[in-house]
Design an enzyme around this catalytic site. Sequence first.
Site, PDB file in Angstrom:
ATOM      1  N   GLU A 205      -6.064   1.824  -0.708  1.00  0.00           N
ATOM      2  CA  GLU A 205      -4.799   2.101  -1.388  1.00  0.00           C
ATOM      3  C   GLU A 205      -3.884   0.886  -1.360  1.00  0.00           C
ATOM      4  OE1 GLU A 205      -3.967   3.122   2.878  1.00  0.00           O
ATOM      5  OE2 GLU A 205      -5.672   3.404   1.570  1.00  0.00           O
TER       6      GLU A 205
ATOM      7  N   ASP B 212      -7.048  10.149  -6.580  1.00  0.00           N
ATOM      8  CA  ASP B 212      -7.429   9.261  -7.679  1.00  0.00           C
ATOM      9  C   ASP B 212      -6.376   9.281  -8.782  1.00  0.00           C
ATOM     10  OD1 ASP B 212      -9.454   7.493  -8.921  1.00  0.00           O
ATOM     11  OD2 ASP B 212      -9.561   9.121 -10.407  1.00  0.00           O
TER      12      ASP B 212
ATOM     13  N   ASP C 233       0.835  -1.196   0.000  1.00  0.00           N
ATOM     14  CA  ASP C 233       0.000   0.000   0.000  1.00  0.00           C
ATOM     15  C   ASP C 233       0.870   1.247   0.000  1.00  0.00           C
ATOM     16  OD1 ASP C 233       0.650   0.600   2.664  1.00  0.00           O
ATOM     17  OD2 ASP C 233      -1.367   0.351   3.416  1.00  0.00           O
ATOM     18  N   ILE C 234       0.215   2.341  -0.348  1.00  0.00           N
ATOM     19  CA  ILE C 234       0.906   3.622  -0.453  1.00  0.00           C
ATOM     20  C   ILE C 234       1.066   4.190   0.954  1.00  0.00           C
ATOM     21  CG2 ILE C 234       0.833   5.944  -1.444  1.00  0.00           C
ATOM     22  CD1 ILE C 234      -1.170   4.767  -3.541  1.00  0.00           C
TER      23      ILE C 234
ATOM     24  N   ASN D  26      -4.962  12.450   0.274  1.00  0.00           N
ATOM     25  CA  ASN D  26      -6.361  12.845   0.111  1.00  0.00           C
ATOM     26  C   ASN D  26      -6.713  14.050   0.980  1.00  0.00           C
ATOM     27  OD1 ASN D  26      -7.187  10.978  -1.831  1.00  0.00           O
ATOM     28  ND2 ASN D  26      -7.625   9.415  -0.307  1.00  0.00           N
TER      29      ASN D  26
END
Length: 145
Positions: free
Chosen positions: A65, A39, A22-23, A30
Site C-alpha cells: 500500500e 483493491d 502509504d495508507i 483488508n
Amino acid sequence: MAEKEVGRARRYQRPLALILFDIDHFKQVNDTHGHLVGDQVLRILTEKVTKTTRSTDFVCRYGGEEFIVLMPEAGREEALAMAERLREMVSGITVVAPEGTLSLTISLGVAALKSADDETLEGLINRADKAMYEAKAAGRNTVRG
C-alpha cells in the site's frame, strides 16, 4: 524510468524530489472489508493521486500500500507542498463498502535530490522512507521531510 530521471537531474544539476506514502492502517481495511474492497481503495486512491499531481510527475505503487510520486524539476519545498495537498485530498476520500463507509488517511515522507552528493534513486527512496516513518511516529496523517 526513475533511475533515468535521477541520472538526468544529477547530470544537468536540476531539482528532483520524491514523495513516499502509504495508507494508514490499510491492513485493517483488508481484514475488515476484504481484499476486493482493499483493491477498490487502491484504485480510487491511484486515480485521485494521479489527478492531483502534475502531468510531469510519475506516480507508481511501491509495495503493498505504498506509493511513490517522483517529481522532476521540483525541489523540497514544492514536494512538501504537494505532499500536503495529497494528504488533504486523501483525507476527504470516503469509500462505501458493504460493512460501512471507510475514511482514509496517509502518512508521507519527502526527500529531495542532494546536488552536492552522488545520490542514487535508492538513497532518495531510503531518505523518503525514513521521513514517512517519522510521519507515522508523529501520529499518522501527516507529512515529514
